[in-house]
Scaffold this active site. Sequence first.
Site, PDB file in Angstrom:
ATOM      1  N   GLU A 130      -8.276  11.491  13.294  1.00 18.71           N
ATOM      2  CA  GLU A 130      -7.405  10.330  13.531  1.00 18.71           C
ATOM      3  C   GLU A 130      -6.443  10.565  14.692  1.00 18.71           C
ATOM      4  O   GLU A 130      -5.570  11.433  14.624  1.00 18.71           O
ATOM      5  CB  GLU A 130      -6.616   9.997  12.257  1.00 18.71           C
ATOM      6  CG  GLU A 130      -5.795   8.734  12.376  1.00 18.71           C
ATOM      7  CD  GLU A 130      -5.165   8.320  11.059  1.00 18.71           C
ATOM      8  OE1 GLU A 130      -4.344   7.381  11.078  1.00 18.71           O
ATOM      9  OE2 GLU A 130      -5.489   8.922  10.018  1.00 18.71           O
ATOM     10  N   LYS A 166       0.849  -1.193   0.000  1.00 17.81           N
ATOM     11  CA  LYS A 166       0.000   0.000   0.000  1.00 17.81           C
ATOM     12  C   LYS A 166       0.880   1.236   0.000  1.00 17.81           C
ATOM     13  O   LYS A 166       1.930   1.257   0.647  1.00 17.81           O
ATOM     14  CB  LYS A 166      -0.907   0.025   1.238  1.00 17.81           C
ATOM     15  CG  LYS A 166      -1.708   1.313   1.404  1.00 17.81           C
ATOM     16  CD  LYS A 166      -2.479   1.357   2.713  1.00 17.81           C
ATOM     17  CE  LYS A 166      -3.217   2.688   2.871  1.00 17.81           C
ATOM     18  NZ  LYS A 166      -3.990   2.762   4.125  1.00 17.81           N
ATOM     19  N   GLU A 182     -12.230  10.692  -4.147  1.00 14.45           N
ATOM     20  CA  GLU A 182     -12.044  10.691  -2.696  1.00 14.45           C
ATOM     21  C   GLU A 182     -11.252  11.926  -2.248  1.00 14.45           C
ATOM     22  O   GLU A 182     -11.553  12.526  -1.209  1.00 14.45           O
ATOM     23  CB  GLU A 182     -11.326   9.417  -2.247  1.00 14.45           C
ATOM     24  CG  GLU A 182     -11.188   9.297  -0.740  1.00 14.45           C
ATOM     25  CD  GLU A 182     -10.628   7.957  -0.297  1.00 14.45           C
ATOM     26  OE1 GLU A 182      -9.834   7.942   0.663  1.00 14.45           O
ATOM     27  OE2 GLU A 182     -10.990   6.927  -0.893  1.00 14.45           O
ATOM     28  N   GLU A 227      -7.232  -2.317   2.694  1.00 15.49           N
ATOM     29  CA  GLU A 227      -6.602  -1.054   3.084  1.00 15.49           C
ATOM     30  C   GLU A 227      -6.678  -0.849   4.593  1.00 15.49           C
ATOM     31  O   GLU A 227      -5.700  -0.444   5.234  1.00 15.49           O
ATOM     32  CB  GLU A 227      -7.284   0.100   2.359  1.00 15.49           C
ATOM     33  CG  GLU A 227      -6.676   1.459   2.660  1.00 15.49           C
ATOM     34  CD  GLU A 227      -7.390   2.599   1.956  1.00 15.49           C
ATOM     35  OE1 GLU A 227      -7.145   3.764   2.334  1.00 15.49           O
ATOM     36  OE2 GLU A 227      -8.198   2.340   1.048  1.00 15.49           O
TER      37      GLU A 227
END
Length: 443
Positions: free
Chosen positions: A235, A185, A414, A279
Amino acid sequence: MEIGNGNGDNCFTHNLVGTAGVGSAVFFQQLHPFSYHDWRSIKRFLSAKCPLIRAYGAIRFDATANISPEWKAFGSFYFMVPQVEFDELEGSSMLAITIAWDNALSWTWDEAIHSLETTMQQIASVVVKLKKEASGEPILSKTHVKEASGEPILSKTHVPNKTHWDLAVEKALQEINTSSSQLVKVVLARSSRILTATNIDPIAWLACLQVEGEDAYQFCLQPPNGPAFVGNTPERLFHRKWLSISSEALAATRARGESSDLDLQLENDLLSSPKDHLEFTVVRENIQNKLESVCERVVVEPKKTVRKLRRIQHLYAQLSGNLRREDDEFEILSSLHPTPAVCGLPREAARLFISETEMFDRGMYGGPVGWFGGGESEFAVGIRSALVEKDSGALVYAGTGIVEGSNPSSEWDELELKTCQCTKLLQLEVPKQSKVEILEIIY
């Protein structure tokens, strides 16, 4: 409620909700990567006996990358203990002054007092304005407020543009799908230059973010004579209190639905998507492994659910554990950052791909932003953020994770979804109830 005298007697034990600070009692800024020595230098000025003395700041996403001119004021990291600080606690508030000096660093008591006097003079001018407001004389006209958050956007320039973005994503997918490659990733980001007719006021923007950003961290960090790093990040990187530590895995994205049925449909699509599951799992398992290296036991609960924000929703997991010793705080910071949610996996392979592919400096975007305290510390990940520059508008940053199955156009959509969380607020007026909150800033 009794108030402590600064030596640990009767100190507040309530949780900190928010803080605003002016001036630097002591600050730490260097060009080299944040090190254990730097961490120890900061900790010298902190004490568990007075937990509300804290060093606030941020660290670059990639300390090995060259620092571009717009990020120069921050260095590789920037931390400071405010001279004058207003702390909002659960059920109470406190106004505090902090004086720090160290003759070994050529910063004497007399210099510290002189610096504080200068800051207090600046604050006194603000108090005069507040008194005028209390007497009915407005200090912020509608025109003034619109300079901060009501002006139409004149232009928006993306780096990379859509064509170069598609090429970068295809390059990443090619690397991921190569049998000899370790890359699983990589998170690619975009910088968007937003220009408005007048200067953007970062504090007015922060006031809008406070209304918009439920269940998230709002921050504004501005070094002297530098731009302001502003954000609304959902986050958490980690929160430590004594030996107890917690972190979060947050990855994969969907918009919120306009109706409850559509919102549920989008939630189910997010939960059932193999690409998004991959992901998310990469992020969660990596954070778990990092915590297990310094913790006696790590609990993951919930393992996978959907976290709903006002305009967006993500896959989410919460992790917690107990450190073996408090000095492991630096180890956990350096090992968790950057997480696969903002960099990729394996970390070094993803970082190298980003440095070779992206044509702009991320700066503090995607890096840790938060504070160190005597017995407690807390850091979020500096996403959903922007750099506000005088006479230059704002640089708004957004990123998206590229894994097997990613589609360049979907990933671009996105980015647009994440960027609009910031740009929509530029076209809103500051809420009336934020008239006093507009003064909140950390210099």
